[in-house]
Structures are given as structure tokens and as C-alpha cells.
Design a protein around this motif. Structure first.
Motif, PDB file in Angstrom:
ATOM      1  N   ARG A   1      16.157  12.009  -4.585  1.00 53.37           N
ATOM      2  CA  ARG A   1      15.349  10.797  -4.525  1.00 53.37           C
ATOM      3  C   ARG A   1      14.233  11.017  -3.507  1.00 53.37           C
ATOM      4  NH1 ARG A   1      19.663   9.771  -1.080  1.00 53.37           N
ATOM      5  NH2 ARG A   1      19.088   8.830   0.937  1.00 53.37           N
ATOM      6  N   ALA A   2      13.334  10.035  -3.422  1.00 49.86           N
ATOM      7  CA  ALA A   2      12.252  10.098  -2.440  1.00 49.86           C
ATOM      8  C   ALA A   2      12.055   8.728  -1.823  1.00 49.86           C
ATOM      9  CB  ALA A   2      10.964  10.562  -3.108  1.00 49.86           C
ATOM     10  N   ASP A   3      11.896   8.692  -0.502  1.00 47.43           N
ATOM     11  CA  ASP A   3      11.534   7.454   0.193  1.00 47.43           C
ATOM     12  C   ASP A   3      10.022   7.402   0.269  1.00 47.43           C
ATOM     13  OD1 ASP A   3      14.173   6.790   0.517  1.00 47.43           O
ATOM     14  OD2 ASP A   3      14.311   7.549   2.576  1.00 47.43           O
ATOM     15  N   VAL A   4       9.440   6.300  -0.233  1.00 47.67           N
ATOM     16  CA  VAL A   4       7.981   6.224  -0.415  1.00 47.67           C
ATOM     17  C   VAL A   4       7.439   4.936   0.184  1.00 47.67           C
ATOM     18  CG1 VAL A   4       6.099   6.230  -2.103  1.00 47.67           C
ATOM     19  CG2 VAL A   4       8.220   7.482  -2.595  1.00 47.67           C
ATOM     20  N   ILE A   5       6.289   5.049   0.856  1.00 51.19           N
ATOM     21  CA  ILE A   5       5.558   3.880   1.339  1.00 51.19           C
ATOM     22  C   ILE A   5       4.075   4.210   1.343  1.00 51.19           C
ATOM     23  CG2 ILE A   5       5.825   4.572   3.776  1.00 51.19           C
ATOM     24  CD1 ILE A   5       5.854   1.567   4.479  1.00 51.19           C
ATOM     25  N   GLU A   6       3.236   3.215   1.055  1.00 53.47           N
ATOM     26  CA  GLU A   6       1.793   3.424   1.123  1.00 53.47           C
ATOM     27  C   GLU A   6       1.394   3.638   2.581  1.00 53.47           C
ATOM     28  OE1 GLU A   6       3.321   1.006  -0.427  1.00 53.47           O
ATOM     29  OE2 GLU A   6       2.523   0.686  -2.449  1.00 53.47           O
ATOM     30  N   TRP A   7       0.439   4.543   2.809  1.00 57.73           N
ATOM     31  CA  TRP A   7       0.060   4.931   4.174  1.00 57.73           C
ATOM     32  C   TRP A   7      -0.377   3.748   5.019  1.00 57.73           C
ATOM     33  CZ3 TRP A   7      -4.708   4.549   6.657  1.00 57.73           C
ATOM     34  CH2 TRP A   7      -5.764   4.055   5.868  1.00 57.73           C
ATOM     35  N   ASP A   8      -1.172   2.829   4.426  1.00 56.45           N
ATOM     36  CA  ASP A   8      -1.695   1.710   5.207  1.00 56.45           C
ATOM     37  C   ASP A   8      -0.613   0.694   5.533  1.00 56.45           C
ATOM     38  OD1 ASP A   8      -1.565   1.161   2.490  1.00 56.45           O
ATOM     39  OD2 ASP A   8      -3.371  -0.066   2.443  1.00 56.45           O
ATOM     40  N   LYS A   9       0.356   0.538   4.641  1.00 57.58           N
ATOM     41  CA  LYS A   9       1.466  -0.378   4.922  1.00 57.58           C
ATOM     42  C   LYS A   9       2.351   0.160   6.050  1.00 57.58           C
ATOM     43  CE  LYS A   9       1.735  -2.581   0.362  1.00 57.58           C
ATOM     44  NZ  LYS A   9       2.566  -2.810  -0.839  1.00 57.58           N
ATOM     45  N   LEU A  10       2.508   1.478   6.084  1.00 59.43           N
ATOM     46  CA  LEU A  10       3.283   2.086   7.166  1.00 59.43           C
ATOM     47  C   LEU A  10       2.603   1.842   8.509  1.00 59.43           C
ATOM     48  CD1 LEU A  10       5.552   3.855   8.270  1.00 59.43           C
ATOM     49  CD2 LEU A  10       4.181   5.876   7.672  1.00 59.43           C
ATOM     50  N   LEU A  11       1.296   2.039   8.560  1.00 65.19           N
ATOM     51  CA  LEU A  11       0.576   1.809   9.807  1.00 65.19           C
ATOM     52  C   LEU A  11       0.633   0.343  10.216  1.00 65.19           C
ATOM     53  CD1 LEU A  11      -2.667   3.989   9.466  1.00 65.19           C
ATOM     54  CD2 LEU A  11      -0.471   4.588  10.487  1.00 65.19           C
ATOM     55  N   ALA A  12       0.522  -0.543   9.232  1.00 66.43           N
ATOM     56  CA  ALA A  12       0.511  -1.984   9.534  1.00 66.43           C
ATOM     57  C   ALA A  12       1.856  -2.474  10.072  1.00 66.43           C
ATOM     58  CB  ALA A  12       0.130  -2.770   8.273  1.00 66.43           C
ATOM     59  N   VAL A  13       2.955  -1.935   9.542  1.00 68.76           N
ATOM     60  CA  VAL A  13       4.280  -2.418   9.939  1.00 68.76           C
ATOM     61  C   VAL A  13       4.746  -1.782  11.243  1.00 68.76           C
ATOM     62  CG1 VAL A  13       5.727  -0.741   8.712  1.00 68.76           C
ATOM     63  CG2 VAL A  13       6.508  -3.125   8.931  1.00 68.76           C
ATOM     64  N   GLY A  14       4.229  -0.597  11.576  1.00 70.18           N
ATOM     65  CA  GLY A  14       4.492  -0.012  12.890  1.00 70.18           C
ATOM     66  C   GLY A  14       5.545   1.065  12.981  1.00 70.18           C
ATOM     67  N   SER A  15       6.489   1.113  12.042  1.00 69.92           N
ATOM     68  CA  SER A  15       7.510   2.176  12.081  1.00 69.92           C
ATOM     69  C   SER A  15       8.239   2.230  10.746  1.00 69.92           C
ATOM     70  CB  SER A  15       8.520   1.931  13.197  1.00 69.92           C
ATOM     71  OG  SER A  15       9.378   0.854  12.870  1.00 69.92           O
ATOM     72  N   LEU A  16       8.866   3.385  10.470  1.00 70.37           N
ATOM     73  CA  LEU A  16       9.648   3.516   9.243  1.00 70.37           C
ATOM     74  C   LEU A  16      10.849   2.585   9.253  1.00 70.37           C
ATOM     75  CD1 LEU A  16       9.576   7.378   8.659  1.00 70.37           C
ATOM     76  CD2 LEU A  16       8.702   5.645   7.087  1.00 70.37           C
ATOM     77  N   ALA A  17      11.442   2.375  10.436  1.00 70.95           N
ATOM     78  CA  ALA A  17      12.603   1.487  10.541  1.00 70.95           C
ATOM     79  C   ALA A  17      12.228   0.063  10.133  1.00 70.95           C
ATOM     80  CB  ALA A  17      13.152   1.510  11.963  1.00 70.95           C
ATOM     81  N   ARG A  18      11.091  -0.423  10.644  1.00 69.90           N
ATOM     82  CA  ARG A  18      10.648  -1.779  10.271  1.00 69.90           C
ATOM     83  C   ARG A  18      10.267  -1.837   8.798  1.00 69.90           C
ATOM     84  NH1 ARG A  18       6.828  -2.295  15.297  1.00 69.90           N
ATOM     85  NH2 ARG A  18       8.313  -2.749  16.945  1.00 69.90           N
ATOM     86  N   ALA A  19       9.658  -0.760   8.309  1.00 71.39           N
ATOM     87  CA  ALA A  19       9.289  -0.720   6.887  1.00 71.39           C
ATOM     88  C   ALA A  19      10.531  -0.829   6.017  1.00 71.39           C
ATOM     89  CB  ALA A  19       8.541   0.579   6.583  1.00 71.39           C
TER      90      ALA A  19
END
Length: 332
Positions: free
Chosen positions: A289-307
Motif C-alpha cells: 500500500r501507499a500513504d498519500v497526501i497532497e504536498w500543500d495539505k501536508l504543509l498546511a496541517v503541520g505534520s504527518l501525525a496531524r494529517a
């Protein structure tokens, strides 16, 4: 993923000057034809503000951008398809590239000799494209003759290829590029195997100059995607690199962490396992599998844990089609 764009054009249109500006690699750029006899290769980073922001976000030790390879190829002259000038070298070198950046001079400067005595951008395009078309016509005609034996033997693939070759021959005899031929899904891989010059994506690079006088605007008559650059003053270079990336139908995904933030190049439409292969074949062959997030959403939320907490970090399977700007962690 190695991808290359060949810089081509008539002598003295600014190919080597452009290459020098792109790569800061000191190939000769003297004012005479054929000064660049052997192709020079430069690796050029693709300008992308996203990778810098992700690197800062992750406090990465290394930042590795996506790159495109530019190849500076000796000047073409009329008759190149028949071996005139350095035609045979030109054609063999351009055949090895994935796309063509066709440099066209649009400025007047009495100190810089034009091979035909005067600057006419649309005529120069016609000269270059005709030589490429004629070279492809030779390839197609030769292959059409060679496939006849298998056609007579009623081999299915040969019959399909013959149909494609006949279509291509008609298009090329009319002076049109092979990229204009309409092919179906069965014919597409056969067309790729032919490795025709005019089937490659072409980007027209209009070379202007603040040091010289520019001709009237011809951009509306250019027969394909184009950029305007001034390599002497290094204007428009980022746009050229980005456009080159675009005509190859490429996208970028990212991996990011403390060790490094890296941009990875893949073909548009690639699935997650196919994208993973850009890193290592294990990520394709042993993909879970792959864990995926858009780059700008990652920056906006502040961390992978919060995402993850907010449901922005998605778990995707092998059928997921990767999007430009995805930040991905592969699981195997």
C-alpha cells in the motif's frame, strides 16, 4: 527515470549559447557552423518551489530535485537527411533523445551570420522539420519493404504494422510530422518501436535577444508549443525547462523526511506501484500500500501525525493513479 531533450536547429541560431545558459557547462559557442561536433550533455534541475518548502518542513539534510537531461546537438543544414553537413551524426544523436527543443532565431544581428543569409523563423522551422520528415520517410519506406515477407506469410502483427506504415508513409510524403498520424491502441507500441524523429514531442524555442533587434511577432504561426527565451541574458530558461518537462507528459511526486526530500519523475497516469519503481523495483514488485497526501495539505496541517488524525493522509492501493504533487510513503 532518465529523460532527455535534444537541442536542435540550424547553425548559428544560439543552440550552444542556450545550452551553456541552461547547464553552465562550457561547450564551444563560437560564431561559426558545426562548432559543436559531439553532443554535450547537461543535467538540469526542474524549477519547483514545492521541493524547497517540503525540505524546510522536514528539516531535510538533502534536497534532490527532479531533473531533465539536455543534449546539445550539432547544427542541421538543408540536405541533412541525405548526409549533408553533419546530417548523419545529427540524426543519430537526435534519435536517442525523448523530445526535441527546436531553437529558432527571431532576432537580427549583423555580427552573427545566419546560414541562409537572412533571418526567417518560419522558413527555418520548415527546413528543420522537412529534414526530420525525410529521414523518417526513409525509415518507414525501408521497414515497409522489409515487412512484406511476413505479410505474405499472413502474420497478424506484420499485417497490422503494414497498415500503420502505409498511413505513416502517406503522412510523411505530404510533409507532415509522424505525430499527426492517428493510431489505435494496437498500433501505438509498433509506432514507438519505429523511433521516428517526428513522432517525438517538439517544443519550439524562439531565441530573442536584447542585444539585437527582434523581428515581427511570429508566435501565432508557430506549429506547436513554444517558449520565448533570451539565453544571453538568461530570460525564460525556467519556463523552457518546465515546458520541456510538460511536453514529455511527466509529473512529480515527493518523498520527504529528515534524511532527504526528493522529487521523483514519472509518466502521467502511473499507478502507485509504477511510481514506486522510480525509487526501487521492490516498491513495485512487493507493493502492499501507499500513504498519500497532497504536498500543500501536508504543509498546511503541520505534520504527518496531524494529517493522519484529520484523515488527510490516505491509504491507497495498487490501482491508485498518482497525482502531481503527491507526497508518498510506500509500504512493502
Amino acid at each position: 527515470m532518465k529523460l532527455s531533450i535534444g537541442i536542435v536547429g540550424l547553425p548559428n541560431v544560439g543552440k550552444s549559447t542556450l545550452f551553456n545558459a541552461l547547464t553552465k557547462k562550457g561547450v564551444p559557442a563560437e560564431n561559426y557552423p558545426f562548432c559543436t561536433i559531439d553532443p554535450s550533455v547537461g543535467i538540469v534541475p526542474v524549477p519547483d518551489e514545492r521541493i524547497g518548502k517540503l525540505s524546510i518542513f522536514s528539516k531535510s539534510a538533502k534536497t534532490i530535485p527532479a531533473v531533465v537531461e539536455f543534449v546539445d546537438i550539432a547544427g542541421l543544414v538543408k540536405g541533412a537527411s541525405e548526409g549533408e553537413g553533419l546530417g548523419n551524426q545529427f540524426l543519430s544523436h537526435i534519435r536517442e533523445t525523448d523530445a526535441i527543443a527546436e531553437v529558432v532565431r527571431i532576432f537580427e544581428d549583423s555580427d552573427i551570420i545566419h546560414v541562409d543569409g537572412r533571418v526567417e523563423p518560419l522558413r527555418d522551422i520548415d527546413v528543420i522539420n522537412l529534414e526530420l520528415v525525410l529521414a523518417d520517410l526513409q525509415t518507414v519506406s525501408k521497414r515497409l519493404a522489409n515487412v512484406q515477407k511476413d505479410v505474405k506469410g499472413h502474420k497478424k502483427e506484420a499485417i497490422i504494422e503494414q497498415g500503420l506504415l502505409i498511413k505513416l508513409e502517406k503522412i510523411l510524403e505530404a510533409g507532415q510530422l509522424a505525430s499527426t498520424v492517428v493510431v489505435d491502441d494496437i498500433e501505438r507500441p509498433l509506432l514507438k518501436q519505429l523511433n521516428l524523429l517526428t513522432a517525438k514531442p517538439i517544443l519550439y524555442v524562439l531565441n530573442t535577444s536584447e542585444a539585437g533587434s527582434n523581428r515581427e511577432d511570429v508566435s501565432s504561426k508557430i506549429p506547436g508549443p513554444y517558449v520565448v527565451i533570451d539565453p544571453v541574458f538568461e530570460k525564460g530558461l525556467d519556463g523552457l525547462i518546465k515546458k520541456g518537462y510538460e511536453i514529455l507528459d511527466l509529473i512529480t511526486f515527493f518523498t520527504t523526511g529528515e534524511d532527504e526530500t526528493r522529487a521523483w519523475t514519472i509518466q502521467r497516469g502511473s499507478t502507485a506501484p509504477e511510481a514506486g519503481a522510480a525509487i526501487h523495483t521492490d516498491f513495485r514488485d512487493r507493493f502492499i500500500r501507499a500513504d498519500v497526501i497532497e504536498w500543500d495539505k501536508l504543509l498546511a496541517v503541520g505534520s504527518l501525525a496531524r494529517a493522519r488524525e484529520q484523515g488527510l493522509l490516505r491509504t491507497e492501493g495498487k490501482d491508485y493513479v498518482v497525482k502531481d504533487g503527491d507526497v508518498i510513503e510506500f509500504k512493502i
